[in-house]
Write a protein that holds these residues in place. Structure first.
Motif: not given
Lengths: 109, 115
Positions: B17-20, B62-64, B77-80
Protein backbone atom coordinates in the motif's frame (compact mmCIF):
# COMPACT_ATOMS: atom_id res chain seq x y z
CA UNK A 1 32.42 7.92 7.24
CA UNK A 2 30.60 10.06 9.80
CA UNK A 3 29.93 8.25 13.05
CA UNK A 4 28.24 9.08 16.35
CA UNK A 5 28.55 6.63 19.23
CA UNK A 6 26.73 6.97 22.52
CA UNK A 7 27.59 5.15 25.73
CA UNK A 8 26.40 3.48 27.78
CA UNK A 9 23.41 2.05 25.91
CA UNK A 10 21.45 1.93 29.15
CA UNK A 11 22.03 3.41 32.59
CA UNK A 12 20.18 2.82 35.86
CA UNK A 13 20.70 5.36 38.63
CA UNK A 14 19.32 5.77 42.10
CA UNK A 15 17.56 9.08 42.66
CA UNK A 16 20.25 11.62 43.57
CA UNK A 17 23.11 9.59 42.07
CA UNK A 18 24.93 11.85 39.60
CA UNK A 19 26.47 10.47 36.41
CA UNK A 20 27.50 11.33 32.84
CA UNK A 21 26.45 10.17 29.39
CA UNK A 22 28.99 10.12 26.58
CA UNK A 23 28.70 10.98 22.89
CA UNK A 24 31.81 10.46 20.78
CA UNK A 25 31.83 11.56 17.17
CA UNK A 26 33.91 11.18 14.04
CA UNK A 27 32.72 13.66 11.43
CA UNK A 28 34.24 15.88 8.79
CA UNK A 29 33.78 19.47 9.80
CA UNK A 30 31.51 19.57 12.84
CA UNK A 31 29.15 22.54 12.67
CA UNK A 32 27.08 21.76 15.75
CA UNK A 33 26.30 19.06 18.31
CA UNK A 34 22.82 18.65 19.73
CA UNK A 35 21.35 16.86 22.73
CA UNK A 36 17.72 15.78 22.75
CA UNK A 37 15.56 13.97 25.27
CA UNK A 38 13.01 11.46 24.01
CA UNK A 39 10.21 9.86 26.02
CA UNK A 40 8.77 6.53 24.75
CA UNK A 41 6.62 6.93 21.65
CA UNK A 42 7.19 10.68 21.46
CA UNK A 43 9.31 13.04 19.39
CA UNK A 44 12.73 14.24 20.57
CA UNK A 45 12.68 17.32 22.79
CA UNK A 46 15.51 19.80 22.27
CA UNK A 47 17.90 20.30 25.19
CA UNK A 48 21.19 21.91 24.04
CA UNK A 49 23.24 23.00 21.03
CA UNK A 50 27.04 23.19 21.32
CA UNK A 51 29.17 24.72 18.59
CA UNK A 52 32.81 24.70 19.66
CA UNK A 53 35.21 22.78 21.87
CA UNK A 54 35.21 24.06 25.43
CA UNK A 55 31.61 25.24 25.30
CA UNK A 56 29.28 24.32 28.18
CA UNK A 57 25.53 24.76 28.64
CA UNK A 58 23.28 24.07 31.62
CA UNK A 59 19.59 23.55 32.19
CA UNK A 60 18.27 22.57 35.59
CA UNK A 61 20.03 19.29 36.53
CA UNK A 62 21.67 18.87 33.10
CA UNK A 63 25.00 20.20 31.88
CA UNK A 64 26.43 19.55 28.41
CA UNK A 65 30.10 19.94 27.48
CA UNK A 66 31.98 19.60 24.20
CA UNK A 67 35.54 18.64 23.29
CA UNK A 68 37.06 18.07 19.86
CA UNK A 69 36.12 14.39 19.93
CA UNK A 70 33.21 13.97 22.32
CA UNK A 71 30.44 15.52 24.34
CA UNK A 72 29.23 14.72 27.83
CA UNK A 73 25.80 15.18 29.33
CA UNK A 74 26.19 15.43 33.09
CA UNK A 75 23.13 14.73 35.23
CA UNK A 76 23.35 16.06 38.77
CA UNK A 77 21.12 14.56 41.48
CA UNK A 78 18.67 13.03 38.98
CA UNK A 79 15.00 12.54 39.72
CA UNK A 80 12.66 9.82 38.39
CA UNK A 81 11.20 12.32 35.90
CA UNK A 82 14.62 12.50 34.23
CA UNK A 83 14.09 8.92 33.01
CA UNK A 84 14.14 8.99 29.19
CA UNK A 85 16.34 8.23 26.20
CA UNK A 86 18.96 10.91 25.60
CA UNK A 87 19.97 11.36 21.98
CA UNK A 88 23.08 13.04 20.63
CA UNK A 89 23.20 14.38 17.07
CA UNK A 90 25.71 16.25 14.92
CA UNK A 91 25.47 18.40 11.83
CA UNK A 92 28.24 19.07 9.34
CA UNK A 93 26.22 21.49 7.28
CA UNK A 94 22.93 21.86 5.39
CA UNK A 95 20.95 21.29 8.55
CA UNK A 96 20.50 17.50 8.46
CA UNK A 97 21.12 15.83 11.79
CA UNK A 98 23.11 12.59 12.19
CA UNK A 99 22.02 10.79 15.35
CA UNK A 100 23.53 8.26 17.69
CA UNK A 101 21.41 5.40 19.00
CA UNK A 102 20.86 7.03 22.38
CA UNK A 103 21.33 6.24 26.06
CA UNK A 104 18.28 4.92 27.89
CA UNK A 105 18.32 6.41 31.40
CA UNK A 106 16.25 5.00 34.26
CA UNK A 107 16.21 6.81 37.60
CA UNK A 108 14.93 4.69 40.46
CA UNK A 109 13.17 6.40 43.40
CA UNK B 1 2.78 29.26 20.11
CA UNK B 2 2.02 25.90 18.49
CA UNK B 3 4.94 23.62 18.01
CA UNK B 4 5.41 21.12 15.20
CA UNK B 5 2.27 19.09 14.60
CA UNK B 6 1.92 15.79 12.74
CA UNK B 7 -1.00 13.69 11.59
CA UNK B 8 -2.14 11.03 11.93
CA UNK B 9 -0.79 9.81 15.28
CA UNK B 10 -0.95 6.14 14.34
CA UNK B 11 -1.45 4.32 11.05
CA UNK B 12 -1.72 0.68 10.09
CA UNK B 13 -1.17 -0.39 6.47
CA UNK B 14 -0.51 -3.60 4.61
CA UNK B 15 2.44 -4.42 2.39
CA UNK B 16 2.28 -2.83 -1.06
CA UNK B 17 0.00 0.00 0.00
CA UNK B 18 0.82 3.70 -0.13
CA UNK B 19 0.75 6.15 2.80
CA UNK B 20 0.80 9.93 3.24
CA UNK B 21 1.94 11.59 6.44
CA UNK B 22 1.46 15.28 7.19
CA UNK B 23 3.40 17.92 9.10
CA UNK B 24 2.89 21.56 10.04
CA UNK B 25 6.07 23.38 11.11
CA UNK B 26 6.54 25.57 14.15
CA UNK B 27 5.40 29.14 13.66
CA UNK B 28 8.11 31.19 11.96
CA UNK B 29 9.90 28.16 10.52
CA UNK B 30 10.14 27.56 6.79
CA UNK B 31 12.30 24.44 6.56
CA UNK B 32 10.95 20.96 7.16
CA UNK B 33 12.96 17.75 7.53
CA UNK B 34 11.68 14.19 7.79
CA UNK B 35 13.28 11.38 9.77
CA UNK B 36 12.58 7.67 10.21
CA UNK B 37 13.16 6.12 13.63
CA UNK B 38 13.13 2.34 13.94
CA UNK B 39 12.60 0.81 17.37
CA UNK B 40 15.68 1.19 19.55
CA UNK B 41 17.52 3.33 16.99
CA UNK B 42 18.23 7.00 16.54
CA UNK B 43 16.31 8.96 13.90
CA UNK B 44 17.62 8.68 10.32
CA UNK B 45 17.39 11.62 7.92
CA UNK B 46 15.09 11.07 4.94
CA UNK B 47 14.99 14.48 3.24
CA UNK B 48 14.58 18.20 3.77
CA UNK B 49 12.29 20.74 2.09
CA UNK B 50 12.79 24.47 1.72
CA UNK B 51 10.96 26.86 -0.62
CA UNK B 52 8.83 23.93 -1.81
CA UNK B 53 11.86 22.04 -3.10
CA UNK B 54 13.76 19.01 -1.85
CA UNK B 55 17.11 20.47 -0.78
CA UNK B 56 18.84 17.43 0.62
CA UNK B 57 18.17 13.70 0.73
CA UNK B 58 19.43 10.88 2.91
CA UNK B 59 20.00 7.27 1.91
CA UNK B 60 16.38 6.32 1.23
CA UNK B 61 14.89 4.82 -1.95
CA UNK B 62 12.68 6.70 -4.40
CA UNK B 63 9.63 5.05 -2.80
CA UNK B 64 9.97 7.87 -0.29
CA UNK B 65 8.87 11.21 -1.68
CA UNK B 66 7.66 14.46 -0.29
CA UNK B 67 6.12 17.81 -0.90
CA UNK B 68 6.12 21.22 0.71
CA UNK B 69 3.24 23.63 0.34
CA UNK B 70 3.32 27.46 0.15
CA UNK B 71 2.30 27.64 3.84
CA UNK B 72 5.46 25.58 4.65
CA UNK B 73 3.52 22.47 5.69
CA UNK B 74 4.79 19.21 4.26
CA UNK B 75 3.80 15.69 3.31
CA UNK B 76 5.79 12.47 3.27
CA UNK B 77 4.63 9.79 0.86
CA UNK B 78 5.78 6.20 0.91
CA UNK B 79 4.82 3.86 -1.94
CA UNK B 80 4.88 0.07 -2.13
CA UNK B 81 5.17 -0.32 1.63
CA UNK B 82 7.48 -2.98 3.04
CA UNK B 83 7.43 -4.55 6.47
CA UNK B 84 10.72 -2.76 7.15
CA UNK B 85 9.02 0.61 6.73
CA UNK B 86 7.35 0.14 10.11
CA UNK B 87 8.76 2.95 12.27
CA UNK B 88 8.11 6.27 13.96
CA UNK B 89 8.21 9.01 11.33
CA UNK B 90 9.34 12.35 12.68
CA UNK B 91 8.99 15.79 11.20
CA UNK B 92 11.32 18.58 12.31
CA UNK B 93 11.26 22.27 11.48
CA UNK B 94 13.89 25.01 11.60
CA UNK B 95 14.10 28.68 10.53
CA UNK B 96 16.46 28.74 7.54
CA UNK B 97 18.25 25.96 5.72
CA UNK B 98 21.31 28.12 5.06
CA UNK B 99 21.97 28.50 8.76
CA UNK B 100 23.28 24.99 9.20
CA UNK B 101 23.66 25.16 12.96
CA UNK B 102 20.08 26.12 13.66
CA UNK B 103 18.25 23.83 16.02
CA UNK B 104 15.57 21.53 14.62
CA UNK B 105 12.37 21.12 16.62
CA UNK B 106 10.56 17.82 16.35
CA UNK B 107 6.91 16.92 16.24
CA UNK B 108 5.35 14.03 18.17
CA UNK B 109 5.72 11.64 15.24
CA UNK B 110 3.48 9.26 13.33
CA UNK B 111 3.72 5.58 14.25
CA UNK B 112 3.41 3.55 11.04
CA UNK B 113 2.83 -0.19 11.27
CA UNK B 114 3.03 -2.27 8.08
CA UNK B 115 1.44 -5.73 8.26
Amino acid sequence: EDQVTQSPEALRLQEGESSSLNCSYTVSGLRGLFWYRQDPGKGPEFLFTLYSAGEEKEKERLKATLTKKESFLHITAPKPEDSATYLCAVTTGANNLFFGTGTRLTVIP
Amino acid sequence: DAGVTQSPTHLIKTRGQQVTLRCSPKSGHDTVSWYQQALGQGPQFIFQYYEEEERQRGNFPDRFSGHQFPNYSSELNVNALLLGDSALYLCASSPLVERSTDTQYFGPGTRLTVL
